[in-house]
Write an enzyme that holds these catalytic residues in place. Structure first.
Site, PDB file in Angstrom:
ATOM      1  N   SER A  86       0.873  -1.178   0.000  1.00  0.00           N
ATOM      2  CA  SER A  86       0.000   0.000   0.000  1.00  0.00           C
ATOM      3  C   SER A  86       0.907   1.224   0.000  1.00  0.00           C
ATOM      4  O   SER A  86       2.086   1.120   0.338  1.00  0.00           O
ATOM      5  CB  SER A  86      -0.936  -0.011   1.211  1.00  0.00           C
ATOM      6  OG  SER A  86      -0.217  -0.226   2.402  1.00  0.00           O
ATOM      7  N   GLU A  92       1.360   5.582   0.728  1.00  0.00           N
ATOM      8  CA  GLU A  92       0.854   6.832   1.331  1.00  0.00           C
ATOM      9  C   GLU A  92       1.257   8.030   0.469  1.00  0.00           C
ATOM     10  O   GLU A  92       2.394   8.153   0.049  1.00  0.00           O
ATOM     11  CB  GLU A  92       1.422   7.006   2.741  1.00  0.00           C
ATOM     12  CG  GLU A  92       0.886   8.276   3.412  1.00  0.00           C
ATOM     13  CD  GLU A  92       1.489   8.518   4.780  1.00  0.00           C
ATOM     14  OE1 GLU A  92       1.176   7.749   5.699  1.00  0.00           O
ATOM     15  OE2 GLU A  92       2.272   9.483   4.909  1.00  0.00           O
ATOM     16  N   ASP A 117      -1.020  15.563  15.328  1.00  0.00           N
ATOM     17  CA  ASP A 117      -0.051  16.398  16.047  1.00  0.00           C
ATOM     18  C   ASP A 117      -0.624  17.786  16.260  1.00  0.00           C
ATOM     19  O   ASP A 117      -1.565  18.196  15.582  1.00  0.00           O
ATOM     20  CB  ASP A 117       1.254  16.479  15.258  1.00  0.00           C
ATOM     21  CG  ASP A 117       2.130  15.268  15.518  1.00  0.00           C
ATOM     22  OD1 ASP A 117       2.093  14.749  16.646  1.00  0.00           O
ATOM     23  OD2 ASP A 117       2.831  14.844  14.590  1.00  0.00           O
ATOM     24  N   PHE A 130      13.290  14.376  10.469  1.00  0.00           N
ATOM     25  CA  PHE A 130      12.013  13.748  10.772  1.00  0.00           C
ATOM     26  C   PHE A 130      12.202  12.604  11.780  1.00  0.00           C
ATOM     27  O   PHE A 130      11.421  12.439  12.718  1.00  0.00           O
ATOM     28  CB  PHE A 130      11.402  13.248   9.456  1.00  0.00           C
ATOM     29  CG  PHE A 130       9.957  12.911   9.547  1.00  0.00           C
ATOM     30  CD1 PHE A 130       9.101  13.644  10.364  1.00  0.00           C
ATOM     31  CD2 PHE A 130       9.427  11.866   8.803  1.00  0.00           C
ATOM     32  CE1 PHE A 130       7.754  13.327  10.449  1.00  0.00           C
ATOM     33  CE2 PHE A 130       8.087  11.536   8.877  1.00  0.00           C
ATOM     34  CZ  PHE A 130       7.254  12.266   9.712  1.00  0.00           C
ATOM     35  N   HIS A 165       3.669  -1.023   3.793  1.00  0.00           N
ATOM     36  CA  HIS A 165       3.054   0.281   3.511  1.00  0.00           C
ATOM     37  C   HIS A 165       4.196   1.271   3.244  1.00  0.00           C
ATOM     38  O   HIS A 165       5.042   1.495   4.123  1.00  0.00           O
ATOM     39  CB  HIS A 165       2.235   0.734   4.721  1.00  0.00           C
ATOM     40  CG  HIS A 165       1.494   2.016   4.508  1.00  0.00           C
ATOM     41  ND1 HIS A 165       0.379   2.111   3.692  1.00  0.00           N
ATOM     42  CD2 HIS A 165       1.709   3.267   4.995  1.00  0.00           C
ATOM     43  CE1 HIS A 165      -0.069   3.360   3.702  1.00  0.00           C
ATOM     44  NE2 HIS A 165       0.722   4.084   4.468  1.00  0.00           N
TER      45      HIS A 165
HETATM   46  P1  FAD Z   1      -2.333   8.062  19.748  1.00  0.00           P
HETATM   47  O1  FAD Z   1      -2.070   6.628  19.521  1.00  0.00           O
HETATM   48  O2  FAD Z   1      -3.670   8.472  20.122  1.00  0.00           O
HETATM   49  O3  FAD Z   1      -1.299   8.624  20.821  1.00  0.00           O
HETATM   50  C1  FAD Z   1       0.098   8.373  20.672  1.00  0.00           C
HETATM   51  C2  FAD Z   1       0.659   7.829  21.958  1.00  0.00           C
HETATM   52  O4  FAD Z   1       0.565   8.846  22.968  1.00  0.00           O
HETATM   53  C3  FAD Z   1      -0.132   6.643  22.454  1.00  0.00           C
HETATM   54  O5  FAD Z   1       0.351   5.438  21.927  1.00  0.00           O
HETATM   55  C4  FAD Z   1       0.036   6.777  23.936  1.00  0.00           C
HETATM   56  O6  FAD Z   1       1.232   6.169  24.328  1.00  0.00           O
HETATM   57  C5  FAD Z   1       0.121   8.268  24.180  1.00  0.00           C
HETATM   58  N1  FAD Z   1      -1.190   8.828  24.516  1.00  0.00           N
HETATM   59  C6  FAD Z   1      -1.974   9.622  23.732  1.00  0.00           C
HETATM   60  N2  FAD Z   1      -3.108   9.964  24.387  1.00  0.00           N
HETATM   61  C7  FAD Z   1      -3.035   9.366  25.591  1.00  0.00           C
HETATM   62  C8  FAD Z   1      -3.893   9.325  26.714  1.00  0.00           C
HETATM   63  N3  FAD Z   1      -5.048   9.992  26.723  1.00  0.00           N
HETATM   64  N4  FAD Z   1      -3.508   8.588  27.787  1.00  0.00           N
HETATM   65  C9  FAD Z   1      -2.339   7.910  27.796  1.00  0.00           C
HETATM   66  N5  FAD Z   1      -1.473   7.907  26.755  1.00  0.00           N
HETATM   67  C10 FAD Z   1      -1.814   8.621  25.677  1.00  0.00           C
HETATM   68  N6  FAD Z   1      -0.411  13.138  11.656  1.00  0.00           N
HETATM   69  C11 FAD Z   1      -1.177  14.045  10.994  1.00  0.00           C
HETATM   70  O7  FAD Z   1      -1.348  15.166  11.465  1.00  0.00           O
HETATM   71  N7  FAD Z   1      -1.769  13.725   9.802  1.00  0.00           N
HETATM   72  C12 FAD Z   1      -1.636  12.487   9.235  1.00  0.00           C
HETATM   73  O8  FAD Z   1      -2.181  12.238   8.155  1.00  0.00           O
HETATM   74  C13 FAD Z   1      -0.842  11.501   9.915  1.00  0.00           C
HETATM   75  N8  FAD Z   1      -0.712  10.255   9.419  1.00  0.00           N
HETATM   76  C14 FAD Z   1      -0.026   9.302  10.145  1.00  0.00           C
HETATM   77  C15 FAD Z   1       0.013   7.992   9.664  1.00  0.00           C
HETATM   78  C16 FAD Z   1       0.677   7.003  10.399  1.00  0.00           C
HETATM   79  C17 FAD Z   1       0.703   5.575   9.865  1.00  0.00           C
HETATM   80  C18 FAD Z   1       1.327   7.332  11.625  1.00  0.00           C
HETATM   81  C19 FAD Z   1       2.051   6.266  12.407  1.00  0.00           C
HETATM   82  C20 FAD Z   1       1.290   8.647  12.096  1.00  0.00           C
HETATM   83  C21 FAD Z   1       0.621   9.636  11.369  1.00  0.00           C
HETATM   84  N9  FAD Z   1       0.528  10.961  11.837  1.00  0.00           N
HETATM   85  C22 FAD Z   1      -0.231  11.879  11.144  1.00  0.00           C
HETATM   86  C23 FAD Z   1       1.244  11.376  13.042  1.00  0.00           C
HETATM   87  C24 FAD Z   1       0.354  11.282  14.279  1.00  0.00           C
HETATM   88  O9  FAD Z   1      -0.735  12.162  14.167  1.00  0.00           O
HETATM   89  C25 FAD Z   1       1.191  11.655  15.497  1.00  0.00           C
HETATM   90  O10 FAD Z   1       2.162  10.680  15.748  1.00  0.00           O
HETATM   91  C26 FAD Z   1       0.363  11.953  16.730  1.00  0.00           C
HETATM   92  O11 FAD Z   1       1.224  12.553  17.699  1.00  0.00           O
HETATM   93  C27 FAD Z   1      -0.234  10.715  17.349  1.00  0.00           C
HETATM   94  O12 FAD Z   1      -1.359  10.282  16.687  1.00  0.00           O
HETATM   95  P2  FAD Z   1      -1.940   8.805  16.994  1.00  0.00           P
HETATM   96  O13 FAD Z   1      -3.319   8.698  16.568  1.00  0.00           O
HETATM   97  O14 FAD Z   1      -1.006   7.765  16.511  1.00  0.00           O
HETATM   98  O15 FAD Z   1      -1.867   8.920  18.565  1.00  0.00           O
END
Ligand code: FAD
Length: 288
Positions: A7, A9, A101, A210, A259
């Protein structure tokens, strides 16, 4: 060994030139028959409209299965769900659901007063619609904000339990990093597929920056090799060889889906795919 599935991105273009580049990227990689392609959502929700347009256009014109990235940043719950609804109406069936982020200038993620407070809330709400296959992010070298890897994996389990069916990892450079992470996930009771995210190094300076932000370790061997390749003008060759070797090592450990972070530059990803035996599928209608 049969060829792996793949896949890709992409990110949404911000200019006419960027649109042509994305289009070239889609046309170069589509014949490799990806399981899905995904389109990112700019940090801080900055590309909301552009992502929507890119997802819709790729879906409509290429027939590829497109996954739209969606984050919780700077939007109310109803605004976020409205975007998702728009995707469903356009026939888009996959979402990569993320917390996202913080916007530029902000130090850490702060939920919108009426927004989703975490990725788990977003995943649960999207799952409730029953309209999407949901993928989430995962961090083999732990997310920079996680207390430790165990806490990070426990959080990933909660994301899967909330309704996600697979996770795509942050990029990494050593197969053992992935294997250790995958084993720890299984031990924590995660049985959803974990898809390794592969970054063919297109831009060495940008990759180092990065990687430092994400907490991705770059082995000394790779650093030395890039110093030499930069001097010799052979960075593309090195990047292709490194990504192919990484995928090959992962294949030996049972990985059957990769991916690729294409950065809208298709050549390295295409060459790595070819080396892995993923070659263009010729559509019957094109030869008949
Ligand atoms: P989460 O998994 O929700 O949080 C990350 C970690 O922080 C968790 O594993 C946990 O350890 C800790 N954490 C978070 N909240 C809590 C809580 N309430 N309590 C306890 N621990 C907590 N960013 C963009 O802006 N746009 C994109 O399109 C984008 N695409 C991405 C695609 C992939 C495959 C990946 C891996 C990352 C991408 N990101 C993107 C980056 C991502 O948004 C950042 O890494 C962001 O900081 C975390 O998002 P997440 O949903 O993975 O976080």
């Amino acid at each position: 060994m049969s060829a792996p599935s793949v896949s890709f991105e992409f990110f949404p273009p911000k200019s006419l030139e960027g649109s042509f580049r994305l289009w070239d990227c889609v046309n170069t990689l589509a014949p490799l028959d990806p399981t899905f392609v995904s389109v990112t959502y700019g940090a801080g929700g900055t590309t909301r409209k552009l992502t929507h347009e890119a997802v819709g256009t790729i879906h409509k014109t290429s027939g590829l299965n497109v996954a739209a990235h969606l984050t919780c940043v700077d939007a109310t719950r109803s605004e976020t769900l409205e975007i998702a609804d728009g995707y469903a109406e356009a026939g888009v069936r996959e979402i990569v659901a993320l917390r996202g982020d913080a916007p530029k200038g902000a130090e850490k993620f702060t939920p919108h007063a009426d927004g989703f407070a975490s990725s788990i809330e977003l995943i649960a709400a999207l799952a409730e619609t029953g309209k999407f296959t949901l993928r989430v992010g995962a961090y083999p070298e732990k997310h920079p904000e996680a207390a430790d890897q165990a806490a990070d994996i426990a959080f990933l389990k909660r994301k899967i339990d909330a309704g996600a069916t697979s996770a795509v990892t942050q990029f990494f450079f050593e197969a053992d990093t992935f294997f250790r992470f995958r084993d720890a996930c299984v031990k924590a009771g995660i049985d959803a597929p974990i898809i390794p995210g592969i970054l063919p190094i297109e831009n060495w300076t940008g990759t180092q920056r990065f990687a430092a932000q994400c907490g991705t370790h770059i082995p000394q061997l790779i650093q030395d090799a890039f110093t030499n390749a930069t001097r010799d003008g052979t960075t593309d060759l090195l990047a292709t060889a490194l990504a192919t070797e990484l995928c090959d090592d992962l294949r030996q450990g049972g990985v059957d889906h990769f991916h690729f972070y294409t950065l809208n530059r298709p050549e390295l990803t295409r060459d790595v795919c070819h080396a892995l035996g993923v070659t263009p599928k010729v559509r019957l209608q094109n030869v008949a």
